[in-house]
Design a protein around this motif. Structure first.
Motif, PDB file in Angstrom:
ATOM      1  N   ARG A  38      -2.987   0.218  -3.830  1.00 37.10           N
ATOM      2  CA  ARG A  38      -3.022  -0.970  -2.964  1.00 37.10           C
ATOM      3  C   ARG A  38      -2.917  -2.179  -3.880  1.00 37.10           C
ATOM      4  O   ARG A  38      -3.636  -2.277  -4.875  1.00 37.10           O
ATOM      5  N   PHE A  79     -15.530  15.308  -2.752  1.00 36.95           N
ATOM      6  CA  PHE A  79     -15.823  15.629  -1.345  1.00 36.95           C
ATOM      7  C   PHE A  79     -14.999  16.829  -0.917  1.00 36.95           C
ATOM      8  O   PHE A  79     -13.922  17.098  -1.452  1.00 36.95           O
ATOM      9  N   THR A 105      -7.931   3.050   5.406  1.00 38.86           N
ATOM     10  CA  THR A 105      -7.600   4.443   5.726  1.00 38.86           C
ATOM     11  C   THR A 105      -8.632   4.876   6.757  1.00 38.86           C
ATOM     12  O   THR A 105      -9.837   4.808   6.491  1.00 38.86           O
ATOM     13  N   ASP A 122      -9.502  16.018   5.720  1.00 42.93           N
ATOM     14  CA  ASP A 122      -8.193  16.364   5.143  1.00 42.93           C
ATOM     15  C   ASP A 122      -7.702  17.742   5.584  1.00 42.93           C
ATOM     16  O   ASP A 122      -6.501  17.942   5.795  1.00 42.93           O
ATOM     17  N   ARG A 152      -6.195  -1.780  -5.987  1.00 38.70           N
ATOM     18  CA  ARG A 152      -6.882  -0.535  -6.336  1.00 38.70           C
ATOM     19  C   ARG A 152      -5.862   0.574  -6.529  1.00 38.70           C
ATOM     20  O   ARG A 152      -5.036   0.828  -5.657  1.00 38.70           O
ATOM     21  N   ARG A 212      -6.880  17.632  -5.925  1.00 38.19           N
ATOM     22  CA  ARG A 212      -7.482  18.533  -4.934  1.00 38.19           C
ATOM     23  C   ARG A 212      -7.423  19.977  -5.429  1.00 38.19           C
ATOM     24  O   ARG A 212      -6.371  20.436  -5.917  1.00 38.19           O
ATOM     25  N   PHE A 264       0.898  -1.162   0.000  1.00 40.50           N
ATOM     26  CA  PHE A 264       0.000   0.000   0.000  1.00 40.50           C
ATOM     27  C   PHE A 264       0.935   1.210   0.000  1.00 40.50           C
ATOM     28  O   PHE A 264       1.648   1.456   0.968  1.00 40.50           O
ATOM     29  N   HIS A 297     -11.177  10.427   8.758  1.00 41.00           N
ATOM     30  CA  HIS A 297     -10.459  11.691   8.990  1.00 41.00           C
ATOM     31  C   HIS A 297     -11.016  12.761   8.061  1.00 41.00           C
ATOM     32  O   HIS A 297     -11.683  12.456   7.068  1.00 41.00           O
ATOM     33  N   HIS A 311     -14.016  11.140   5.938  1.00 45.68           N
ATOM     34  CA  HIS A 311     -14.031  10.020   5.002  1.00 45.68           C
ATOM     35  C   HIS A 311     -13.058   8.939   5.453  1.00 45.68           C
ATOM     36  O   HIS A 311     -12.160   9.187   6.267  1.00 45.68           O
ATOM     37  N   TRP A 334     -11.782  11.913  -5.972  1.00 44.38           N
ATOM     38  CA  TRP A 334     -11.171  10.581  -5.761  1.00 44.38           C
ATOM     39  C   TRP A 334     -11.445   9.791  -7.021  1.00 44.38           C
ATOM     40  O   TRP A 334     -12.599   9.484  -7.345  1.00 44.38           O
TER      41      TRP A 334
HETATM   42  O1  LIG Z   1      -8.027   5.899  -0.839  1.00 44.43           O
HETATM   43  C1  LIG Z   1      -7.796   5.946   0.360  1.00 44.43           C
HETATM   44  O2  LIG Z   1      -7.368   4.998   1.010  1.00 44.43           O
HETATM   45  C2  LIG Z   1      -8.008   7.233   1.112  1.00 44.43           C
HETATM   46  C3  LIG Z   1      -8.085   8.440   0.247  1.00 44.43           C
HETATM   47  C4  LIG Z   1      -8.164   9.691   1.020  1.00 44.43           C
HETATM   48  O3  LIG Z   1      -8.188   9.739   2.223  1.00 44.43           O
HETATM   49  C5  LIG Z   1      -8.215  10.948   0.242  1.00 44.43           C
HETATM   50  O4  LIG Z   1      -8.156  10.916  -0.970  1.00 44.43           O
HETATM   51  O5  LIG Z   1      -8.320  12.016   0.888  1.00 44.43           O
END
Ligand SMILES: O=C(O)CCC(=O)C(=O)O
Length: 266
Positions: A102, A200, A110, A115, A215, A221, A57, A113, A206, A130
């Motif tokens: 991953r 998001f 994950t 961001d 994956r 962002r 990962f 949390h 998330h 995402w």
């Molecule tokens: O894909 C993930 O494991 C987490 C992604 C994530 O936290 C994000 O994109 O902010």
């Protein structure tokens, strides 16, 4: 390209799924970029495998200058305009890319949390896309708690040993134990195909589960015009040490007017 209902859903819930916002060619170009990044880890690359989760990962950050395809999708796809529509900001800057891969059977979650507490910015006009580069079943897709984009800010902790970062203990609300009481939260998640995006806000709570087949995802962002630098006395994740430069950096409260954050819309 995006409906009023989708824009409203993002305003109400802080998250929305958009179907086929990237072309097949854009998805393939990102797949090539991710292969490049995996073979050429950057200085911010993190290997998150552990003894109980030995399969790979890997995360990497801020690689858009190293592979033309990341820059091209981040700056010249449909995403900047969609970011403008979702955040209702007439100006959009690209903030950074975050690449997560991953391998088969990586079960590392994950944790829940937000961001924004990990970054060095204040403001509300924010959106992450995402972007899966492989099909993602619903039970392996990122999950977002609707409504949490309105705040409050919650304590950022290190993902492995859960140390408070970087706000002093007790100064922010704790992330609730969502998985103990999932029915009390409005958890959104969607099955995805490459080309789809889950959008998001930087404040949306998330989390993301592990995977059976592997994956690859890229999170891109973006920030709008109400976002300002909030100088932190700690290293953010990802770090932007260039911003602390006395001559070319940004001060607390400055607009993000810096080559690190190019204007991508209009
Ligand atoms: O894909 C993930 O494991 C987490 C992604 C994530 O936290 C994000 O994109 O902010």
């Amino acid at each position: 390209m995006i409906t009023n209902e989708e824009i409203q859903a993002f305003a109400d819930e802080g998250t929305v799924v958009l179907r086929q916002v990237l072309t097949k060619a854009e998805v393939e170009s990102l797949q090539q970029a991710v292969a490049f990044v995996m073979n050429n880890p950057g200085p911010l690359s993190i290997q998150l495998s552990s003894e109980d989760n030995p399969s790979d990962f890997t995360e990497d950050f801020r690689r858009w200058n190293d592979h033309k395809s990341i820059e091209s999708v981040a700056c010249h796809s449909s995403l900047p305009k969609i970011a403008s529509l979702l955040t209702k900001s007439s100006v959009i800057r690209f903030h950074h890319d975050h690449i997560l891969t991953r391998s088969v059977r990586n079960q590392q979650r994950t944790p829940w949390h937000q961001d924004q507490p990990y970054y060095d910015i204040e403001g509300t006009q924010t959106v992450s896309f995402w972007l899966p580069l492989d099909p993602v079943p619903k039970d392996e897709s990122i999950e977002v708690v609707a409504g949490t984009h309105q705040g409050p800010w919650m304590m950022p902790r290190t993902f492995v040993d859960k140390e408070a970062r970087w706000f002093p203990e007790g100064t922010l609300e704790e992330v609730p134990d969502i998985d103990q009481d999932r029915d009390s939260f409005q958890i959104r998640s969607w099955e995805l195909e490459p080309g789809d995006a889950i959008c998001f806000s930087f404040l949306s709570l998330h989390a993301a589960p592990g995977t059976k087949k592997g994956r690859r995802t890229v999170s891109l962002r973006y920030v709008g015009e109400d976002v300002r630098r909030a100088q932190r006395p700690w290293q953010t994740s990802p770090p932007f040490p260039e911003l602390d430069d006395q001559k070319d950096g940004l001060k607390d409260g400055d607009e993000l007017n810096h080559p690190l954050f190019p204007v991508v819309w209009p």
